[in-house]
Design a protein around this motif. Structure first.
Motif, short mmCIF file in Angstrom:
data_model
loop_
_atom_site.label_atom_id
_atom_site.label_comp_id
_atom_site.label_asym_id
_atom_site.label_seq_id
_atom_site.Cartn_x
_atom_site.Cartn_y
_atom_site.Cartn_z
N ASP A 130 0.86 -1.17 0.00
CA ASP A 130 0.00 0.00 0.00
C ASP A 130 0.91 1.22 0.00
O ASP A 130 1.66 1.44 0.95
N THR A 154 -10.95 9.66 0.64
CA THR A 154 -10.49 9.74 -0.75
C THR A 154 -9.20 10.53 -0.83
O THR A 154 -8.28 10.16 -1.57
N SER A 213 -6.33 8.38 0.05
CA SER A 213 -6.02 7.46 -1.06
C SER A 213 -5.27 8.20 -2.16
O SER A 213 -4.33 7.65 -2.76
N GLN A 269 -1.63 7.26 -3.74
CA GLN A 269 -1.39 7.06 -5.17
C GLN A 269 -0.38 8.07 -5.72
O GLN A 269 0.42 7.73 -6.59
N ASP A 279 -4.99 2.05 -7.04
CA ASP A 279 -6.41 2.26 -6.77
C ASP A 279 -7.03 2.73 -8.08
O ASP A 279 -7.00 3.91 -8.41
#
Length: 154
Positions: free
Chosen positions: A13, A41, A44, A48, A130
């Protein structure tokens, strides 16, 4: 006898690459600057963006481009220059520059190919993708709206 095991591809991750305090700061910046993005979000997006930056720094000569949402995280990270520079040194081994793309990279078919190359590079570096955050490529021809990271050292 020593046995070296390779890290399983696509299982790390990428949020684990970023210090939790830095993640909190970046997520707050994203939710403040981009109304409608919730904290989960935003976190995340930070992960990313970290994976994108790490993969970009390991791909000499390759132009990799973030998605529109991941670009929010990249820009937030770059605004925190001390944290960004420390991340680059620790994870990539050198500063990863932020460089606007060339207009030719926006020709038909190029963004899709670049997106696929970017996702392949992230997976090859061992980070999870993701896919919900990678649907739309960033418009990287305007400096204030989007850019890619270049492995070129300056």
């Amino acid at each position: 006898m020593t046995i070296a095991l390779e890290r399983p591809m696509g299982t790390t991750d990428p949020i684990t690459l970023v210090d939790p305090e830095v993640t909190d700061r970046l997520a707050r910046r994203i939710t403040t600057d981009h109304r409608g993005i919730d904290e989960a979000t935003a976190r995340s997006i930070v992960g990313q963006a970290a994976a994108f930056i790490a993969a970009s720094g390991r791909q000499p000569g390759q132009s990799l481009v973030p998605s529109e949402l991941v670009d929010y995280g990249g820009h937030a990270f770059i605004l925190h220059t001390v944290d960004y520079a420390a991340f680059c040194d620790r994870v990539v081994g050198h500063f990863v520059h932020h460089v606007p793309t060339d207009m030719n990279e926006q020709l038909p078919g190029v963004p899709r190919a670049t997106r696929e190359r970017t996702l392949a590079a992230i997976r090859a570096a061992g980070y999870t993708v993701d896919t919900e955050l990678w649907d739309t490529a960033a418009d990287c021809t305007r400096c204030h709206n989007g850019c890619h990271d270049s492995p070129k050292r300056g």
